[in-house]
Enzyme design. Structure first.
Site, PDB file in Angstrom:
ATOM      1  N   LYS A 223       0.804  -1.222   0.000  1.00  0.00           N
ATOM      2  CA  LYS A 223       0.000   0.000   0.000  1.00  0.00           C
ATOM      3  C   LYS A 223       0.838   1.273   0.000  1.00  0.00           C
ATOM      4  O   LYS A 223       2.012   1.262   0.368  1.00  0.00           O
ATOM      5  CB  LYS A 223      -1.000  -0.030   1.164  1.00  0.00           C
ATOM      6  CG  LYS A 223      -2.130  -1.029   0.840  1.00  0.00           C
ATOM      7  CD  LYS A 223      -3.313  -0.951   1.762  1.00  0.00           C
ATOM      8  CE  LYS A 223      -4.428  -1.860   1.231  1.00  0.00           C
ATOM      9  NZ  LYS A 223      -5.598  -1.914   2.148  1.00  0.00           N
ATOM     10  N   ARG A 257      -3.887 -10.123   4.473  1.00  0.00           N
ATOM     11  CA  ARG A 257      -4.261 -10.103   3.042  1.00  0.00           C
ATOM     12  C   ARG A 257      -3.078  -9.542   2.266  1.00  0.00           C
ATOM     13  O   ARG A 257      -2.724  -8.370   2.419  1.00  0.00           O
ATOM     14  CB  ARG A 257      -5.506  -9.249   2.853  1.00  0.00           C
ATOM     15  CG  ARG A 257      -5.984  -9.191   1.403  1.00  0.00           C
ATOM     16  CD  ARG A 257      -7.251  -8.372   1.269  1.00  0.00           C
ATOM     17  NE  ARG A 257      -7.667  -8.257  -0.110  1.00  0.00           N
ATOM     18  CZ  ARG A 257      -7.128  -7.383  -0.980  1.00  0.00           C
ATOM     19  NH1 ARG A 257      -6.161  -6.551  -0.574  1.00  0.00           N
ATOM     20  NH2 ARG A 257      -7.560  -7.334  -2.224  1.00  0.00           N
TER      21      ARG A 257
HETATM   22  N1  LIG Z   1     -10.640  -6.828   3.758  1.00  0.00           N
HETATM   23  C1  LIG Z   1      -9.875  -6.046   2.962  1.00  0.00           C
HETATM   24  N2  LIG Z   1     -10.083  -6.047   1.624  1.00  0.00           N
HETATM   25  C2  LIG Z   1      -9.302  -5.240   0.878  1.00  0.00           C
HETATM   26  N3  LIG Z   1      -9.329  -5.022  -0.472  1.00  0.00           N
HETATM   27  C3  LIG Z   1      -8.362  -4.093  -0.729  1.00  0.00           C
HETATM   28  S1  LIG Z   1      -8.062  -3.478  -2.331  1.00  0.00           S
HETATM   29  C4  LIG Z   1      -6.799  -2.289  -2.129  1.00  0.00           C
HETATM   30  C5  LIG Z   1      -5.399  -2.878  -2.099  1.00  0.00           C
HETATM   31  O1  LIG Z   1      -5.253  -4.129  -2.004  1.00  0.00           O
HETATM   32  O2  LIG Z   1      -4.448  -2.071  -2.176  1.00  0.00           O
HETATM   33  N4  LIG Z   1      -7.716  -3.707   0.394  1.00  0.00           N
HETATM   34  C6  LIG Z   1      -8.313  -4.415   1.414  1.00  0.00           C
HETATM   35  C7  LIG Z   1      -8.112  -4.433   2.834  1.00  0.00           C
HETATM   36  O3  LIG Z   1      -7.259  -3.718   3.401  1.00  0.00           O
HETATM   37  N5  LIG Z   1      -8.936  -5.265   3.558  1.00  0.00           N
END
Ligand SMILES: Nc1nc2[nH]c(SCC(=O)O)nc2c(=O)[nH]1
Length: 284
Positions: A223, A257
């Protein structure tokens, strides 16, 4: 008692930090291939992440990057459903669908998804009922504002308190809709309406969210905040992402994640081996 998530029959045991591999099914910037190529590439990527040791695969068809524009239901279904179906069939892993649209939730679970990952915490029209009807666990994430504008000027009086209150309210909404508390995972939503300073404070105080009594998911991988801290471009943020995942585990996250599964799996094995040792308090 060890928390576990029954993802449509595929049980995710949260006895130690688990790795959620990111499978983005968005137009491939490398090839001008059509939808079919995107699906094939996404499936191949998901299979690779499974081989690298992922505990769950997260399939998303709509970029929720700051400033991202909307994707229609039809387009999101075209991207996501074939990938969910193939990965659920070709791996033994639980597959989650990263969507805010109720139609996509229903179709993805029908196609084999075992977890709903909604960055909008089921606030879209019909999402609570759709998620309740599927019976699968849900991830509720905090976001301030909307993806299009959330990074314009994020501001909080009491960041952690506001995130805590938001998540408590969403848990209540889920319980009112018939989604049992044991089917819920919470997520601070790093980067969703937060500056780097906000993200750092939220991570350092992440464990304050544990008194809500539910497992935490953290998504910091590659990020922008990690780029600001290290000066690295998005493709050079592996080391920073692994550090962030280990810190999130240290501060209570049980699902990480990430893009870089193999590296994070090894880093979390070190975390778990050390966490198994008696703490200084116990030794005293
Ligand atoms: N639960 C959850 N789902 C997500 N989907 C994305 S998309 C943006 C990226 O991966 O940079 N971020 C997240 C997160 O932080 N938590």
């Amino acid at each position: 008692l060890t928390p576990q998530l029954d993802c449509a029959g595929r049980v995710l045991v949260l006895d130690r930090p688990r790795v959620m591999g990111i499978v983005n099914v968005t137009p491939d910037s490398f090839s001008d291939g059509g939808a079919h190529d995107n699906v094939e590439a996404a499936v191949a990527h998901g299979l690779r992440l499974a081989a690298e040791g992922a505990d769950i695969l997260d399939v998303g068809g709509e970029s929720t990057r700051p400033g991202a524009d909307e994707v229609t239901v039809e387009e999101e279904l075209r991207r996501v459903i074939p990938v969910v179906e193939r990965l659920a069939r070709e791996t033994a892993l639980p597959v989650s669908v990263d969507t805010s649209k109720p139609e996509v939730m229903r179709a993805a679970v029908a196609a084999g998804a075992g977890l709903i990952n909604d960055v909008y915490a089921l606030r879209r029209e019909g999402a609570l009922d759709a998620a309740a009807a599927t019976g699968v666990p849900v991830v509720l994430m905090h976001m301030q504002g909307e993806p299009r504008s959330m990074q314009a000027a994020p501001a909080y009086d009491d960041l952690v308190g506001e995130v805590h209150r938001f998540l408590a309210e969403r848990i209540f909404a889920c319980e009112m809709a018939g989604i049992a508390k044991k089917r819920i995972v919470l997520d601070p939503g790093y980067g969703f309406g937060k500056t780097t300073a906000h993200n750092l404070l939220l991570l350092r105080q992440q464990s304050r969210l544990l008194d809500l009594g539910l497992p935490l998911l953290a998504g910091l991988s590659r990020k922008r905040s990690l780029g600001e801290i290290t000066g690295r471009e998005v493709g050079e943020r592996l080391h920073a992402s692994v550090a962030a995942a280990v810190l999130a585990a240290e501060y209570g996250a049980r699902i990480l994640r990430v893009h870089d599964v193999a590296a994070t799996v090894d880093a979390l094995k070190v975390w778990a081996a050390v966490a198994a040792q008696p703490s200084p308090k116990a030794a005293a």
